[in-house]
Motif scaffolding. Structure first.
Motif, PDB file in Angstrom:
ATOM      1  N   ILE A 100      -2.141   7.644   1.888  1.00 41.42           N
ATOM      2  CA  ILE A 100      -2.726   6.704   0.929  1.00 41.42           C
ATOM      3  C   ILE A 100      -3.527   5.693   1.739  1.00 41.42           C
ATOM      4  O   ILE A 100      -2.967   4.914   2.501  1.00 41.42           O
ATOM      5  CB  ILE A 100      -1.634   6.009   0.105  1.00 41.42           C
ATOM      6  N   VAL A 101      -4.850   5.728   1.606  1.00 40.95           N
ATOM      7  CA  VAL A 101      -5.722   4.850   2.368  1.00 40.95           C
ATOM      8  C   VAL A 101      -6.467   3.932   1.413  1.00 40.95           C
ATOM      9  O   VAL A 101      -7.107   4.396   0.463  1.00 40.95           O
ATOM     10  CB  VAL A 101      -6.728   5.664   3.212  1.00 40.95           C
ATOM     11  N   VAL A 102      -6.391   2.630   1.657  1.00 39.58           N
ATOM     12  CA  VAL A 102      -7.075   1.637   0.829  1.00 39.58           C
ATOM     13  C   VAL A 102      -7.980   0.808   1.729  1.00 39.58           C
ATOM     14  O   VAL A 102      -7.522   0.221   2.708  1.00 39.58           O
ATOM     15  CB  VAL A 102      -6.076   0.721   0.106  1.00 39.58           C
ATOM     16  N   ASN A 103      -9.283   0.786   1.420  1.00 42.96           N
ATOM     17  CA  ASN A 103     -10.233  -0.008   2.187  1.00 42.96           C
ATOM     18  C   ASN A 103     -10.377  -1.390   1.568  1.00 42.96           C
ATOM     19  O   ASN A 103     -10.680  -1.522   0.378  1.00 42.96           O
ATOM     20  CB  ASN A 103     -11.593   0.696   2.223  1.00 42.96           C
TER      21      ASN A 103
ATOM     22  N   SER B 102       6.404  -6.138  -2.903  1.00 40.92           N
ATOM     23  CA  SER B 102       6.176  -6.666  -1.560  1.00 40.92           C
ATOM     24  C   SER B 102       4.754  -7.184  -1.407  1.00 40.92           C
ATOM     25  O   SER B 102       4.519  -8.241  -0.807  1.00 40.92           O
ATOM     26  CB  SER B 102       6.463  -5.569  -0.530  1.00 40.92           C
ATOM     27  N   ILE B 103       3.779  -6.445  -1.953  1.00 39.15           N
ATOM     28  CA  ILE B 103       2.375  -6.867  -1.846  1.00 39.15           C
ATOM     29  C   ILE B 103       2.143  -8.171  -2.604  1.00 39.15           C
ATOM     30  O   ILE B 103       1.454  -9.082  -2.118  1.00 39.15           O
ATOM     31  CB  ILE B 103       1.454  -5.752  -2.381  1.00 39.15           C
ATOM     32  N   LYS B 104       2.725  -8.290  -3.779  1.00 34.81           N
ATOM     33  CA  LYS B 104       2.537  -9.496  -4.582  1.00 34.81           C
ATOM     34  C   LYS B 104       3.165 -10.718  -3.930  1.00 34.81           C
ATOM     35  O   LYS B 104       2.726 -11.855  -4.156  1.00 34.81           O
ATOM     36  CB  LYS B 104       3.116  -9.287  -5.975  1.00 34.81           C
ATOM     37  N   GLU B 105       4.184 -10.504  -3.109  1.00 35.69           N
ATOM     38  CA  GLU B 105       4.844 -11.620  -2.428  1.00 35.69           C
ATOM     39  C   GLU B 105       4.167 -11.968  -1.110  1.00 35.69           C
ATOM     40  O   GLU B 105       4.478 -12.982  -0.489  1.00 35.69           O
ATOM     41  CB  GLU B 105       6.309 -11.261  -2.169  1.00 35.69           C
ATOM     42  N   SER B 106       3.220 -11.114  -0.663  1.00 37.35           N
ATOM     43  CA  SER B 106       2.561 -11.338   0.619  1.00 37.35           C
ATOM     44  C   SER B 106       1.545 -12.476   0.517  1.00 37.35           C
ATOM     45  O   SER B 106       0.847 -12.634  -0.488  1.00 37.35           O
ATOM     46  CB  SER B 106       1.862 -10.060   1.066  1.00 37.35           C
ATOM     47  N   THR B 107       1.438 -13.264   1.584  1.00 40.09           N
ATOM     48  CA  THR B 107       0.454 -14.352   1.654  1.00 40.09           C
ATOM     49  C   THR B 107      -0.779 -13.946   2.461  1.00 40.09           C
ATOM     50  O   THR B 107      -1.673 -14.756   2.691  1.00 40.09           O
ATOM     51  CB  THR B 107       1.084 -15.602   2.285  1.00 40.09           C
TER      52      THR B 107
ATOM     53  N   TYR C   9      -2.979 -11.618   1.584  1.00 40.86           N
ATOM     54  CA  TYR C   9      -4.063 -11.131   0.744  1.00 40.86           C
ATOM     55  C   TYR C   9      -4.234 -12.026  -0.478  1.00 40.86           C
ATOM     56  O   TYR C   9      -3.253 -12.577  -0.996  1.00 40.86           O
ATOM     57  CB  TYR C   9      -3.773  -9.695   0.280  1.00 40.86           C
ATOM     58  N   ASP C  10      -5.487 -12.137  -0.947  1.00 36.80           N
ATOM     59  CA  ASP C  10      -5.702 -12.885  -2.180  1.00 36.80           C
ATOM     60  C   ASP C  10      -5.383 -11.966  -3.367  1.00 36.80           C
ATOM     61  O   ASP C  10      -5.049 -10.782  -3.200  1.00 36.80           O
ATOM     62  CB  ASP C  10      -7.139 -13.422  -2.256  1.00 36.80           C
ATOM     63  N   LYS C  11      -5.498 -12.491  -4.580  1.00 37.17           N
ATOM     64  CA  LYS C  11      -5.105 -11.730  -5.771  1.00 37.17           C
ATOM     65  C   LYS C  11      -5.906 -10.437  -5.923  1.00 37.17           C
ATOM     66  O   LYS C  11      -5.368  -9.389  -6.282  1.00 37.17           O
ATOM     67  CB  LYS C  11      -5.284 -12.610  -7.010  1.00 37.17           C
ATOM     68  N   LYS C  12      -7.218 -10.520  -5.644  1.00 42.95           N
ATOM     69  CA  LYS C  12      -8.056  -9.333  -5.768  1.00 42.95           C
ATOM     70  C   LYS C  12      -7.635  -8.256  -4.771  1.00 42.95           C
ATOM     71  O   LYS C  12      -7.538  -7.064  -5.123  1.00 42.95           O
ATOM     72  CB  LYS C  12      -9.526  -9.717  -5.546  1.00 42.95           C
ATOM     73  N   GLU C  13      -7.363  -8.672  -3.527  1.00 41.45           N
ATOM     74  CA  GLU C  13      -6.948  -7.711  -2.508  1.00 41.45           C
ATOM     75  C   GLU C  13      -5.588  -7.111  -2.830  1.00 41.45           C
ATOM     76  O   GLU C  13      -5.345  -5.911  -2.609  1.00 41.45           O
ATOM     77  CB  GLU C  13      -6.930  -8.393  -1.141  1.00 41.45           C
ATOM     78  N   GLN C  14      -4.698  -7.949  -3.352  1.00 38.08           N
ATOM     79  CA  GLN C  14      -3.384  -7.444  -3.747  1.00 38.08           C
ATOM     80  C   GLN C  14      -3.513  -6.335  -4.784  1.00 38.08           C
ATOM     81  O   GLN C  14      -2.862  -5.288  -4.683  1.00 38.08           O
ATOM     82  CB  GLN C  14      -2.519  -8.577  -4.287  1.00 38.08           C
TER      83      GLN C  14
ATOM     84  N   GLN D  19      -6.122  -4.443  -5.321  1.00 36.85           N
ATOM     85  CA  GLN D  19      -6.727  -3.273  -4.698  1.00 36.85           C
ATOM     86  C   GLN D  19      -5.667  -2.408  -4.008  1.00 36.85           C
ATOM     87  O   GLN D  19      -5.659  -1.182  -4.139  1.00 36.85           O
ATOM     88  CB  GLN D  19      -7.769  -3.698  -3.649  1.00 36.85           C
ATOM     89  N   LEU D  20      -4.776  -3.070  -3.287  1.00 36.21           N
ATOM     90  CA  LEU D  20      -3.725  -2.343  -2.586  1.00 36.21           C
ATOM     91  C   LEU D  20      -2.783  -1.646  -3.562  1.00 36.21           C
ATOM     92  O   LEU D  20      -2.423  -0.480  -3.383  1.00 36.21           O
ATOM     93  CB  LEU D  20      -2.931  -3.290  -1.686  1.00 36.21           C
ATOM     94  N   ILE D  21      -2.401  -2.368  -4.597  1.00 31.46           N
ATOM     95  CA  ILE D  21      -1.465  -1.795  -5.575  1.00 31.46           C
ATOM     96  C   ILE D  21      -2.092  -0.606  -6.296  1.00 31.46           C
ATOM     97  O   ILE D  21      -1.477   0.458  -6.425  1.00 31.46           O
ATOM     98  CB  ILE D  21      -1.027  -2.883  -6.580  1.00 31.46           C
ATOM     99  N   ASP D  22      -3.338  -0.775  -6.746  1.00 31.69           N
ATOM    100  CA  ASP D  22      -4.011   0.330  -7.447  1.00 31.69           C
ATOM    101  C   ASP D  22      -4.191   1.534  -6.528  1.00 31.69           C
ATOM    102  O   ASP D  22      -4.004   2.685  -6.950  1.00 31.69           O
ATOM    103  CB  ASP D  22      -5.376  -0.134  -7.964  1.00 31.69           C
TER     104      ASP D  22
END
Length: 418
Positions: free
Chosen positions: A206-209, A294-299, A301-306, A308-311
């Motif tokens: 799973i690769v997310v740019n 885990s991604i949502k709790e990370s500091t 990345y901003d909301k948009k990046e979060q 992107q990672l989740i999707d």
């Protein structure tokens, strides 16, 4: 959910018949009976005092690789101390070989003891291909170099070793090779190779740019390319054994690189069923929920990046619905060992519920099927792994866990086989 795990079970009885060491196989239980005199004077808590130590979040204190010379002395990797421990045939610790540093006979990176070459030298490697050779008494002999990352090596003879190597090709592409190298002259012969592109790897991951931050990848089931890497081993006469987990094929080469024999293991690999695919998918969905939290709790990345990672992660999970994503079969085997009669010990993948069945397949060097069995030991947990098991004159020297020691259970033991 059905989970696939590596189950290693074996059974052997070694007897001396007409002056020759012959290995016989029982279709039943073989008991590993510890030699109580072996290492009786050794303080194993001191030897393994770093048992709980980690490095880069990896439990390096628990990992040991051993080799044994013709006299029964054992040499053991001691990564946390950048040295090799030597034990006598009686299990008594004698000397430390090498130390941390860049000088003669020193290790700038974590050393890995590899084998005994021509009965005269032990040698080590590291991830950057540095080779250190020592005499059996521990004195430094010479340096050598492998020009790529050695994943594993085995000694042959006439100063030659076989190397399973990882060669970067640029742009994220890699080539895995098996070569035979004269470690003194540097002359090398590649006898097998396989290229793998970055695009092929990304098909299984799973690769997310992230714009401006590069890419982030997540490991996916069956994404590890090493799952189907060939395994190498050497026989007592210096021949090279190559076994391929994907096909079950075995090839035998002489030290000069000539193919001597080939055969296919009489093993039926496990198939991945529709039920298995559903189980993998459901398990991946559950893991995705943990990743999302885990991604949502990370500091970082901003909301948009979060988002992107989740999707991107959930898109990767959907790959598990496609039957074409999966290999045609699971590997034929998980581990390959060679005993001191040059018989192959092949550990098959097994479903969890079959953990008590016989899943160790034994073959002669010529490919003759010899039998299956399983191992029991009253006081020790035995992992028959090529890094942690050495056959010597019909007995076994192994790195084991003492079932009765909860503090520092690691031991080096010799076993008689009953």
């Amino acid at each position: 959910m059905k989970k696939y795990i590596l189950i290693l079970i074996a059974g052997i009885i070694s007897l001396s018949i007409s002056g020759q060491n012959t290995t016989h196989y029982n279709d039943g239980v073989t008991k590993f009976e510890a030699d109580q005199a072996y290492g009786a004077q050794t303080d194993w808590h001191q030897v393994f005092s770093d048992y709980h130590q980690k490095m880069y979040k990896r439990p390096v204190g628990k990992y040991r690789k051993i080799i044994t010379d013709n006299a029964g002395n054992t040499y053991m990797t001691q990564k946390t101390k950048h040295t090799i421990y030597k034990f006598s045939a009686d299990g008594e610790k004698t000397v430390n070989i090498g130390s941390h540093g860049s000088g003669e006979g020193q290790f700038p990176m974590l050393p890995e003891v590899q084998g005994v070459l021509d009965g005269k030298y032990i040698y080590t490697t590291d991830v950057q291909g540095r080779v250190r050779l020592f005499n059996l008494d521990g004195t430094f002999y010479k340096n050598a170099q492998i020009d790529y990352m050695p994943l594993n090596t085995v000694p042959l003879k006439n100063k030659k070793i076989a190397i399973l190597g990882h060669v970067p090709m640029g742009g994220g592409d890699v080539r895995n090779i098996i070569s035979i190298k004269n470690i003194v002259t540097g002359k090398e012969q590649v006898i097998w190779k396989k290229d793998r592109t970055r695009e092929q790897d990304e098909e299984k991951t799973i690769v997310v740019n992230l714009e401006g931050k590069g890419m982030i990848s997540f490991n996916q089931i069956f994404s590890n390319p090493g799952l189907f890497n060939p395994h190498i081993a050497s026989t007592t006469n210096g021949n090279l054994i190559i076994a391929f987990p994907k096909s079950g094929k075995v090839e035998v080469y002489s030290p000069d690189g000539s193919k001597i024999n080939s055969f296919k293991m009489e093993i039926e690999p496990l198939k991945i069923t529709e039920t298995d695919r559903k189980d993998y998918y459901e398990a991946a969905l559950q893991k995705a929920k943990v990743v999302e939290k885990s991604i949502k709790e990370s500091t970082h990345y901003d909301k948009k990046e979060q988002q992107q990672l989740i999707d991107g992660y959930y898109r990767g999970v959907e790959m598990l619905k496609d039957p074409g994503y999966y290999p045609s079969n699971l590997p034929y085997f998980a581990e390959l060992l060679i005993d001191d009669s040059n018989n192959l010990w092949v550990v098959k993948y097994s479903p969890k519920e079959a953990a008590e069945s016989f899943q160790l397949y034994s073959f002669s060097e010529d490919g003759e099927y010899l039998g299956t069995s399983k191992v029991e030991s009253e006081n020790y947990k035995i992992v028959l792994n090529p890094d942690q098991i050495q056959f010597h004159k019909g007995k076994v020297i192994a790195v084991v866990l003492d079932k009765n020691d909860k503090k520092i259970p690691l031991r080096l033991k010799k076993f008689h086989l009953k």
